[in-house]
Write an enzyme that holds these catalytic residues in place. Structure first.
Site, PDB file in Angstrom:
ATOM      1  N   HIS A  47     -25.052 -21.876  24.735  1.00 29.01           N
ATOM      2  CA  HIS A  47     -24.174 -22.738  23.748  1.00 29.01           C
ATOM      3  C   HIS A  47     -24.424 -24.250  24.459  1.00 29.01           C
ATOM      4  CE1 HIS A  47     -21.147 -24.317  21.091  1.00 29.01           C
ATOM      5  NE2 HIS A  47     -20.875 -25.239  22.209  1.00 29.01           N
ATOM      6  N   TYR A  57     -25.601 -28.508  23.178  1.00 28.24           N
ATOM      7  CA  TYR A  57     -24.938 -29.964  23.214  1.00 28.24           C
ATOM      8  C   TYR A  57     -25.683 -30.600  24.089  1.00 28.24           C
ATOM      9  CZ  TYR A  57     -20.486 -28.788  21.228  1.00 28.24           C
ATOM     10  OH  TYR A  57     -19.740 -28.479  20.219  1.00 28.24           O
ATOM     11  N   HIS A  99     -25.481 -22.625   9.561  1.00 31.05           N
ATOM     12  CA  HIS A  99     -24.573 -23.268  10.601  1.00 31.05           C
ATOM     13  C   HIS A  99     -25.419 -24.190  11.663  1.00 31.05           C
ATOM     14  CE1 HIS A  99     -21.736 -24.502  13.507  1.00 31.05           C
ATOM     15  NE2 HIS A  99     -22.315 -24.003  14.467  1.00 31.05           N
ATOM     16  N   PHE A 100     -26.400 -23.592  12.155  1.00 35.45           N
ATOM     17  CA  PHE A 100     -27.106 -24.370  13.228  1.00 35.45           C
ATOM     18  C   PHE A 100     -28.101 -25.374  12.447  1.00 35.45           C
ATOM     19  CE2 PHE A 100     -29.470 -20.286  13.912  1.00 35.45           C
ATOM     20  CZ  PHE A 100     -30.680 -20.806  13.513  1.00 35.45           C
ATOM     21  N   HIS A 101     -28.635 -25.027  11.523  1.00 33.49           N
ATOM     22  CA  HIS A 101     -29.533 -25.877  10.959  1.00 33.49           C
ATOM     23  C   HIS A 101     -28.840 -26.975  10.362  1.00 33.49           C
ATOM     24  CE1 HIS A 101     -32.686 -22.699  10.486  1.00 33.49           C
ATOM     25  NE2 HIS A 101     -33.529 -23.781  10.569  1.00 33.49           N
ATOM     26  N   ARG A 155     -30.216 -11.645   9.235  1.00 39.45           N
ATOM     27  CA  ARG A 155     -30.965 -12.477   9.795  1.00 39.45           C
ATOM     28  C   ARG A 155     -32.443 -11.844  10.401  1.00 39.45           C
ATOM     29  NH1 ARG A 155     -28.610 -16.096  14.252  1.00 39.45           N
ATOM     30  NH2 ARG A 155     -30.748 -17.142  14.281  1.00 39.45           N
ATOM     31  N   ARG A 156     -33.448 -12.681  10.375  1.00 42.84           N
ATOM     32  CA  ARG A 156     -34.740 -12.422  11.298  1.00 42.84           C
ATOM     33  C   ARG A 156     -35.552 -11.305  10.432  1.00 42.84           C
ATOM     34  NH1 ARG A 156     -30.492 -12.388  15.494  1.00 42.84           N
ATOM     35  NH2 ARG A 156     -30.232 -14.297  16.240  1.00 42.84           N
TER      36      ARG A 156
END
Lengths: 542, 180
Positions: free
Chosen positions: A215, A219, A366-368, A429-430
């Protein structure tokens, strides 16, 4: 060109060149998963590509961008010569050597383990050693940032460290804490396994150590975007930062709450109890606090700028902002994507609700959106903003810069909205390809094709970005005003000691990490947990 | 907003901090309620098993895999392995609580069942356990959702949800997927 600017440029060009290549891999992966055929498709090429895309986007693009921008910030914000310049160049050398080693190994097909490793799968040891060298290079950067701030404080006793540098050092300290997890996993578990010194891995422990990093690393990537929000965007808009103190508080909160929360990546894992998952979920909720503070402070700063430019009424100031300036436009687009990405993130971290979306395309979306969208668009804006100062000449015309930013934001939304939806439909995924003859999967087809179109816009934007930056080197140097960061509305000549250094915050991080990760890690050493045999993806002996 | 003096700035920030506090509090309460009142918790039974002898274990040997009714409880056991599931199809009754138990003899896998909230990682060395009630009948996909090697994309199984009346375990309590 000053020698420091060459250092910054070297880092940024390595970062962006790798980024553009990784975008090509990304689009090809989307084609492979779509109903359309992809050239050169084989499963091994696909996972080679995913490993390359992930490793570059996670380890090369942000790390070298942050290092280059950090060197720039240290000298411009502190207004003094960067200490240890030769060491900084040595760090760059180690880093580029590590990147070359890791990328060559990935392209040889001997490290298709993805950037998150998944032991007991192991690839060639050169992949891991290359990444360790990249991390070692970033540690050199961390040390230089800390030394630069310490020297400045000695020369200016009691004076507040400029916010941009305070935030950069907060990030450097956070990164040192962050890399302890993955570093321990690599050095004590994965590299010995890859070398053939050990034949089994405690998978529970390796997943826990990686979650320590997983995580906070995000950041680490995000800090430059927030530094730009606080110290560049208000100035570009023609206003002032609403509150310097709020900036310091937010950056300290990021340092505190980015770390003891990584177990939210392990909600669906069987090796941890609900108690510690719940504890880290609660701490994860607190990560929203600095972001909500930032949204407030930056909106207020923008309002000041808009009103100074004649904006009237409750929302009139928004239209009065100079949206034609790339930094202002990028900030607006980043905030827009932050609402969607942040909202999705709240669902991911919601402990029980996570079961609905874990390891589906929802998470990829989400993370893209939050990293690729909100954060990377600010990398673009920062590059455009500092380019005249480091390259001696501005990047391509503001119109081309705006076109590139719009393409990126639209591409990101067009790509990730279908992904969110596909995740809710259960797309996992993946995988390298889907069987579109299955009726359940066939209904995904149109959504997947829309997302491929979004991916094409992103690749076009990435190439235009590199083109825009390259234009500066084809033009003669032009005179530019000295660079300066945004000033606060109410400036102080002193700052409270706790908000001018990190001593007490480091102690608090240690306490939080002990509470959140002490037992979850110790349990693997107390109990004798069964280990799993090493599986070599390359099929060759080490 | 008024920002003439520093007090104005601090006052507005305090007001916003209250909004932030209420937002964060509401989110936390919702999650707490789901966990404590609705018992929506992630799969977290720390239950170990030696991955190198899964096939010899009393629970996960080949003869004991699939669905079995034990003391009135429906329990489904599946081994996830590079690059298939054993068994490739499991049958479960609709509208009854089903306990799904998974383990891996080799590398990390993970499963979800499409259209449901069944989702867990399958980590070698551990038994992953999920409880669920399947409401709709029909064949659901249960793919491996965690990268486990080059054959990962081909790794998926079927969960066949049958009406409760059609769920007929044999004398030993076992129920098998019949060929469609």
């Amino acid at each position: 060109m000053r020698s420091l600017d060459r250092l910054t440029l070297a880092h940024l060009w390595l970062s962006f060149a790798a980024f553009a290549i990784a975008c090509v891999f990304g689009l090809w992966q989307m084609l492979a998963r779509s109903p359309w055929p992809a050239p050169f498709f084989t499963p091994s090429n696909y996972f080679l590509s995913v490993t390359a895309h992930g490793s570059i986007m996670a380890y090369v693009l942000p790390t070298f961008f942050i290092m280059g921008f950090g060197y720039f910030t240290a000298e411009r914000a502190l207004d003094r010569r960067l200490p240890l310049r030769r060491l900084a160049w040595a760090g760059f050398g180690i880093g580029i050597f590590g990147v070359a080693m890791a990328v060559a190994t990935i392209l040889s097909g001997r490290a298709s383990v993805l950037y998150t490793f998944y032991p007991p799968l192991t690839g060639s040891v050169w992949f891991y050693i290359g990444l360790v060298l990249v991390v070692a290079a970033s540690w050199i950067w961390c040390a230089i940032m800390i030394v630069a701030m310490r020297d400045w404080k000695r020369a200016n006793p009691g004076a507040p460290v400029p916010l941009a540098m305070f935030a950069t050092v907060a990030n450097a300290i956070m990164w040192l804490w962050t890399t302890a997890g993955v570093g321990t996993e690599l050095v004590f578990q994965i590299i010995p396994a890859a070398l053939g010194w050990t034949d089994s891995v405690d998978v529970g422990l390796s997943r826990t150590l990686f979650s320590w990093t997983l995580h906070a690393i995000v950041y680490f990537w995000l800090f430059p975007a927030y530094i730009a929000f606080y110290t560049m965007a208000p100035k570009a808009a023609g206003g002032r930062l609403y509150s310097d103190t709020m900036g310091r508080v937010s950056f300290v909160l990021f340092l505190l709450y980015s770390l003891p929360v990584g177990m939210h990546h392990l909600f669906m894992d069987p090796e941890h109890s609900t108690g510690f998952k719940f504890l880290q979920m609660t701490l994860t909720v607190l990560v929203t606090v600095p972001t909500l503070f930032t949204i407030f402070t930056i909106s207020a700063s923008m309002e000041i700028a808009g009103r100074l430019r004649g904006g009237k009424g409750l929302f009139g100031w928004i239209g009065a902002l100079p949206w034609e300036r790339p930094m202002v436009l990028a900030t607006g687009l980043a905030f827009f994507m932050l609402w969607f990405g942040g909202g999705g993130g709240l669902i991911n971290m919601s402990y029980g609700m996570n079961a609905m979306v874990h390891n589906t395309s929802w998470v990829t979306a989400h993370f893209h959106l939050i990293f690729g969208g909100t954060v990377v668009i600010m990398y673009f804006a920062i590059a455009y903003e500092i380019w005249p100062h480091v390259a001696g000449s501005p990047a391509n015309s503001p119109a081309r810069q705006r076109l590139q930013l719009w393409l990126w934001a639209i591409g990101m939304m067009v790509m990730t909205i279908p992904w969110h939806w596909l995740g809710l439909l259960g797309q996992w995924r993946r995988v390298a390809q889907f069987d579109y003859t299955n009726p359940l999967i066939a209904q995904w087809g149109p959504w997947v094709l829309v997302s491929v179109f979004g991916g094409a816009l992103l690749l076009a934007s990435a190439l235009l970005f590199v083109w825009n930056l390259a234009q500066a080197h084809r033009r003669p140097a032009s005179a530019v005003d000295a660079f300066s960061f945004a000033r606060a509305l109410h400036e102080h000549d002193r700052a409270p000691r706790v908000l001018n250094g990190f001593g007490v915050w480091n102690v608090l991080v240690a306490v939080l990490m002990l509470a959140a990760y002490g037992f979850p890690i110790a349990q693997f050493l107390i109990d004798d947990r069964p280990a799993a045999l090493v599986h070599r993806t390359s099929g060759r002996a080490p | 907003m008024a920002a003439r003096t520093e007090q104005d700035v601090v006052r507005s920030e305090l007001r916003w901090s209250i909004v932030v506090g209420l937002t964060v509090g509401a989110i936390s309460l919702a999650i707490l309620w789901a966990g404590l009142v609705r018992f929506i918790n992630p799969p977290s039974n720390i239950e170990t098993i030696d991955p190198n002898s899964v096939h010899l274990s009393a629970e996960f040997n080949e003869a004991n895999l699939g669905t079995r009714v034990e003391n009135g409880q429906v329990v489904t056991r599946v081994v996830a392995t590079q690059f298939s599931f054993a068994p490739q199809c499991v049958v479960v009754p609709a509208n009854r609580q089903v306990t799904l138990r998974f383990t891996s003899p080799d590398v990390i896998h993970g499963i979800l069942v499409t259209g449901t909230n069944v989702n867990t990682m399958v980590v070698p060395g551990y038994v992953a356990q999920v409880h669920s009630v399947f409401r709709k009948t029909g064949d659901l996909l249960m793919p491996c959702h965690e990268y486990c090697g080059l054959g990962h994309s081909q790794m998926w199984a079927t969960v066949r949800v049958v009406p409760e009346d059609d769920f007929k375990p044999d004398a030993d309590g076992r129920a098998l997927c019949e060929k469609p």
